[in-house]
Scaffold this motif. Structure first.
Motif, PDB file in Angstrom:
ATOM      1  N   VAL A   5       1.012  -1.180  -0.211  1.00  0.00           N
ATOM      2  CA  VAL A   5      -0.047  -0.027  -0.263  1.00  0.00           C
ATOM      3  C   VAL A   5       0.962   1.180   0.049  1.00  0.00           C
ATOM      4  O   VAL A   5       0.817   2.185  -0.696  1.00  0.00           O
ATOM      5  CB  VAL A   5      -1.032   0.147   1.384  1.00  0.00           C
ATOM      6  CG1 VAL A   5      -1.789   1.294   1.330  1.00  0.00           C
ATOM      7  CG2 VAL A   5      -1.894  -1.217   1.073  1.00  0.00           C
ATOM      8  N   VAL A   6       2.103   1.308   0.906  1.00  0.00           N
ATOM      9  CA  VAL A   6       2.904   2.281   0.810  1.00  0.00           C
ATOM     10  C   VAL A   6       3.417   2.619  -0.564  1.00  0.00           C
ATOM     11  O   VAL A   6       3.567   3.569  -1.036  1.00  0.00           O
ATOM     12  CB  VAL A   6       3.953   2.009   2.007  1.00  0.00           C
ATOM     13  CG1 VAL A   6       5.314   3.461   1.812  1.00  0.00           C
ATOM     14  CG2 VAL A   6       3.014   2.052   3.345  1.00  0.00           C
ATOM     15  N   LYS A   7       3.940   1.565  -1.213  1.00  0.00           N
ATOM     16  CA  LYS A   7       4.629   1.503  -2.470  1.00  0.00           C
ATOM     17  C   LYS A   7       3.475   2.122  -3.520  1.00  0.00           C
ATOM     18  O   LYS A   7       3.673   2.931  -4.303  1.00  0.00           O
ATOM     19  CB  LYS A   7       4.925   0.350  -2.874  1.00  0.00           C
ATOM     20  CG  LYS A   7       6.327  -0.101  -2.403  1.00  0.00           C
ATOM     21  CD  LYS A   7       6.844  -1.547  -3.282  1.00  0.00           C
ATOM     22  CE  LYS A   7       8.167  -1.782  -2.701  1.00  0.00           C
ATOM     23  NZ  LYS A   7       8.857  -2.988  -3.596  1.00  0.00           N
ATOM     24  N   LEU A   8       2.276   1.678  -3.526  1.00  0.00           N
ATOM     25  CA  LEU A   8       1.348   2.070  -4.225  1.00  0.00           C
ATOM     26  C   LEU A   8       0.992   3.600  -4.097  1.00  0.00           C
ATOM     27  O   LEU A   8       1.009   4.317  -4.961  1.00  0.00           O
ATOM     28  CB  LEU A   8       0.140   1.207  -4.088  1.00  0.00           C
ATOM     29  CG  LEU A   8      -1.108   1.510  -5.020  1.00  0.00           C
ATOM     30  CD1 LEU A   8      -0.716   1.473  -6.493  1.00  0.00           C
ATOM     31  CD2 LEU A   8      -2.279   0.786  -4.441  1.00  0.00           C
ATOM     32  N   LEU A   9       0.970   3.972  -2.726  1.00  0.00           N
ATOM     33  CA  LEU A   9       0.690   5.507  -2.417  1.00  0.00           C
ATOM     34  C   LEU A   9       2.031   6.349  -3.002  1.00  0.00           C
ATOM     35  O   LEU A   9       1.794   7.418  -3.573  1.00  0.00           O
ATOM     36  CB  LEU A   9       0.538   5.734  -0.866  1.00  0.00           C
ATOM     37  CG  LEU A   9      -0.811   5.048  -0.582  1.00  0.00           C
ATOM     38  CD1 LEU A   9      -0.713   5.190   1.263  1.00  0.00           C
ATOM     39  CD2 LEU A   9      -1.964   5.907  -1.247  1.00  0.00           C
ATOM     40  N   GLN A  10       2.960   5.451  -2.843  1.00  0.00           N
ATOM     41  CA  GLN A  10       4.347   6.250  -3.333  1.00  0.00           C
ATOM     42  C   GLN A  10       4.253   6.558  -4.979  1.00  0.00           C
ATOM     43  O   GLN A  10       4.611   7.677  -5.249  1.00  0.00           O
ATOM     44  CB  GLN A  10       5.664   5.660  -2.941  1.00  0.00           C
ATOM     45  CG  GLN A  10       6.148   5.778  -1.321  1.00  0.00           C
ATOM     46  CD  GLN A  10       7.059   5.249  -0.822  1.00  0.00           C
ATOM     47  OE1 GLN A  10       7.591   4.351  -1.646  1.00  0.00           O
ATOM     48  NE2 GLN A  10       7.589   5.312   0.351  1.00  0.00           N
TER      49      GLN A  10
END
Length: 135
Positions: A5-10
């Motif tokens: 999710v963090v990668k996707l948000l980044q």
């Protein structure tokens, strides 16, 4: 899953920042174009207004000139008509005088011819004692 999710948000953040950068660049170009276009259009409007005033003044001047020329043309037409009438009158007088001259000349030539004939006849009857004529 949180890393994902963090990668996707980044990734979404990077894409949004890239799009924002492109939009900023496009916005700057649009502002520049608008400012330039506004200056050009403002100048074109000012030039057109000045030309409109010049052309309006020229139209008024030419309208006045047309009025003067129409008056002059009418005056000249009247003068031409008067001159033509005078010419016709003078021509009639000249033709009449020429006809009178021709008639008088014909009469005088006939009289001269008759006088010569009379002198010849008298000279024959007088036996040469009549005055001689150079003829």
């Amino acid at each position: 899953p949180i890393k994902r999710v963090v990668k996707l948000l980044q990734k979404m953040k990077a894409e949004l920042e890239e799009e924002a950068s492109k939009e900023d660049e496009m916005y700057d170009k649009m502002v520049c174009w608008c400012e330039t276009n506004e200056k050009e259009k403002t100048k074109a409007i000012a030039d057109a207004d000045a030309k409109d005033k010049d052309l309006t003044a020229e139209i008024e001047q030419r309208s006045a000139s047309v009025g003067e020329l129409v008056t002059t043309i009418e005056m000249l037409k009247k003068q031409i008509a008067e001159d033509n009438a005078s010419l016709e009158k003078a021509t009639a007088i000249r033709e009449k005088a020429a006809a009178e001259f021709l008639e008088t000349e014909t009469d005088l030539l006939q009289t001269i011819s008759n006088l010569r004939n009379a002198v010849d006849v008298l000279a024959k009857h007088q036996g040469g004692s009549f005055l001689q004529m150079n003829g």
